[in-house]
Design a protein around this motif. Sequence first.
Motif, PDB file in Angstrom:
ATOM      1  N   VAL A 225      -7.513   2.320  11.884  1.00  0.00           N
ATOM      2  CA  VAL A 225      -8.789   1.902  11.320  1.00  0.00           C
ATOM      3  C   VAL A 225      -9.469   1.033  12.365  1.00  0.00           C
ATOM      4  N   VAL A 226     -10.675   1.399  12.748  1.00  0.00           N
ATOM      5  CA  VAL A 226     -11.434   0.659  13.750  1.00  0.00           C
ATOM      6  C   VAL A 226     -12.600  -0.020  13.051  1.00  0.00           C
ATOM      7  N   GLY A 227     -12.738  -1.322  13.268  1.00  0.00           N
ATOM      8  CA  GLY A 227     -13.816  -2.046  12.619  1.00  0.00           C
ATOM      9  C   GLY A 227     -14.175  -3.310  13.356  1.00  0.00           C
ATOM     10  N   GLU A 228     -14.969  -4.144  12.664  1.00  0.00           N
ATOM     11  CA  GLU A 228     -15.407  -5.412  13.231  1.00  0.00           C
ATOM     12  C   GLU A 228     -15.067  -6.525  12.264  1.00  0.00           C
ATOM     13  N   ASP A 229     -14.577  -7.657  12.797  1.00  0.00           N
ATOM     14  CA  ASP A 229     -14.271  -8.790  11.935  1.00  0.00           C
ATOM     15  C   ASP A 229     -15.532  -9.605  11.682  1.00  0.00           C
TER      16      ASP A 229
ATOM     17  N   LEU B 247     -12.676  -6.328   7.183  1.00  0.00           N
ATOM     18  CA  LEU B 247     -13.301  -5.661   8.316  1.00  0.00           C
ATOM     19  C   LEU B 247     -14.489  -4.838   7.843  1.00  0.00           C
ATOM     20  N   THR B 248     -15.494  -4.751   8.669  1.00  0.00           N
ATOM     21  CA  THR B 248     -16.536  -3.740   8.498  1.00  0.00           C
ATOM     22  C   THR B 248     -16.037  -2.493   9.218  1.00  0.00           C
ATOM     23  N   VAL B 249     -15.621  -1.494   8.461  1.00  0.00           N
ATOM     24  CA  VAL B 249     -14.942  -0.324   9.027  1.00  0.00           C
ATOM     25  C   VAL B 249     -15.949   0.622   9.669  1.00  0.00           C
ATOM     26  N   ARG B 250     -15.644   1.033  10.890  1.00  0.00           N
ATOM     27  CA  ARG B 250     -16.493   1.971  11.607  1.00  0.00           C
ATOM     28  C   ARG B 250     -15.854   3.354  11.718  1.00  0.00           C
ATOM     29  N   ALA B 251     -14.531   3.442  11.734  1.00  0.00           N
ATOM     30  CA  ALA B 251     -13.868   4.738  11.882  1.00  0.00           C
ATOM     31  C   ALA B 251     -12.470   4.664  11.277  1.00  0.00           C
ATOM     32  N   VAL B 252     -12.067   5.773  10.665  1.00  0.00           N
ATOM     33  CA  VAL B 252     -10.696   5.956  10.172  1.00  0.00           C
ATOM     34  C   VAL B 252     -10.238   7.297  10.713  1.00  0.00           C
ATOM     35  N   ARG B 253      -9.127   7.301  11.477  1.00  0.00           N
ATOM     36  CA  ARG B 253      -8.754   8.529  12.184  1.00  0.00           C
ATOM     37  C   ARG B 253      -7.283   8.491  12.567  1.00  0.00           C
TER      38      ARG B 253
ATOM     39  N   VAL C  65      -6.604  -1.614  13.441  1.00  0.00           N
ATOM     40  CA  VAL C  65      -5.438  -1.720  12.579  1.00  0.00           C
ATOM     41  C   VAL C  65      -4.767  -0.353  12.555  1.00  0.00           C
ATOM     42  N   ARG C  66      -3.465  -0.332  12.777  1.00  0.00           N
ATOM     43  CA  ARG C  66      -2.754   0.937  12.785  1.00  0.00           C
ATOM     44  C   ARG C  66      -1.648   0.951  11.745  1.00  0.00           C
ATOM     45  N   GLY C  67      -1.326   2.167  11.291  1.00  0.00           N
ATOM     46  CA  GLY C  67      -0.255   2.321  10.319  1.00  0.00           C
ATOM     47  C   GLY C  67       0.383   3.689  10.441  1.00  0.00           C
ATOM     48  N   ARG C  68       1.558   3.784   9.882  1.00  0.00           N
ATOM     49  CA  ARG C  68       2.213   5.103   9.853  1.00  0.00           C
ATOM     50  C   ARG C  68       1.373   6.076   9.049  1.00  0.00           C
TER      51      ARG C  68
END
Length: 415
Positions: A132-136, A117-123, A144-147
């Motif tokens: 993690v918000v991005g573009e494929d 992914l080209t990551v745009r935001a981690v929050r 993508v979400r995680g604990r």
Amino acid sequence: MTYADVVIVGAGAAGLSLAYRLCAPDGRVPLSVLLVDAPPGPLRPPPRTWCFWEEPDGEFDAALSASWQRLRVRAADGSPTVAVPSPLRYKMLRSDAFTALVESRLATAVGFGRVELTVRAVRDAAGGGGEVVGEDARGRRTVVRGRYVFDSRPPQQLPAARTTLLQHFTGWFVHTERPVFDPDTADLMDFRTPQPRHGLSFAYVLPLDARTALVEYTEFSRDALEPAAYERALDHHLGEVLGASPYRVSATEHGVIPMTDGRFPPRVGRSVFRIGTAGGATRPSTGYTFSAVQRQSRSLAAALRAGEPPRTPSPYRARSLAMDAVMLRALDAGRVDGAAFFTGLFRSVPPARLLRFLDGSAPLREELLVGLRTPVVPMLRTVAELPFRARRPAPDPPVSSIPLPLPNPHPSDEE
């Protein structure tokens, strides 16, 4: 949307090290791990070299390019100080070999996944966890979400600090026509280089055999140089100082590493953490990072695999960081001669003790003994001054590593 227990952003040393340990086969708590890597292109780090010291039979020894028992520092007049820091060895690890070793474990790990992914935001995510918000590759928005989310990307902005220097360097992998290098000895610092007004400069020579070596020109100073300045410095050191001409350059490296007493917060949200340089793993006084990354990833993985919340202590003790702040300020203010400072330490301190000190793993008694070998009056003056110095915003952020397509100034007859 994809979900995992642990999401790791970035596949450099910090990201791969954490994935490697989380995917070890003996975890008490099974975890799903997702590694978010940048697509091929400028966002991916280029090949690079990491160096560190530890005892023989380390976990990455199978991937090493070389290791040395003997270390050497040359003063500005050329006089050598040779150290044998037994039982420690100085080890050289190329990123491509490290990646291959780690990926051999990840390829068979249960619950491991990877996405580009080209990551745009981690929050932090609404409702808990991180995202993690991005573009494929097709430009589609992907979440993508995680604990827990661990972000290993280089910092976009350095923290406010009393002193901010940069360790900037260019290295050439060179091959000479005749034997020039001592393959049993690594030159950590060769001060037969012109010294800048603020900070210091030195050459760094890691021989792979008598005709092949990684040779770097390095400065600790406020600003990086133009590419041509590194070329001139390397050509001068190889040709005039080492007498290595003619030589052939097979590969290049360039890097800019922050040396700052600013504070890098390892936790930036309820469920979002920074690791690597952005999480405080770079030693302010030396720029070494790889060993601290391993300590950091071991601590995090041990907690997560035991079903506990991540532990986020600094990879360095508070007193080590305080000593670094003093050294950086004294160096930047010109109160100490950088070349004489480091040469004096290698001449007067037992080598294994000094390496433990530089790594931040020395006990208090050893740190005090090393401190007594530094210029006491300039250091005490700096200690008295530091509490009254304000932390100021850092200059524009450095680029952690930039590949430079440098020409070969001295081709050999083999080409």
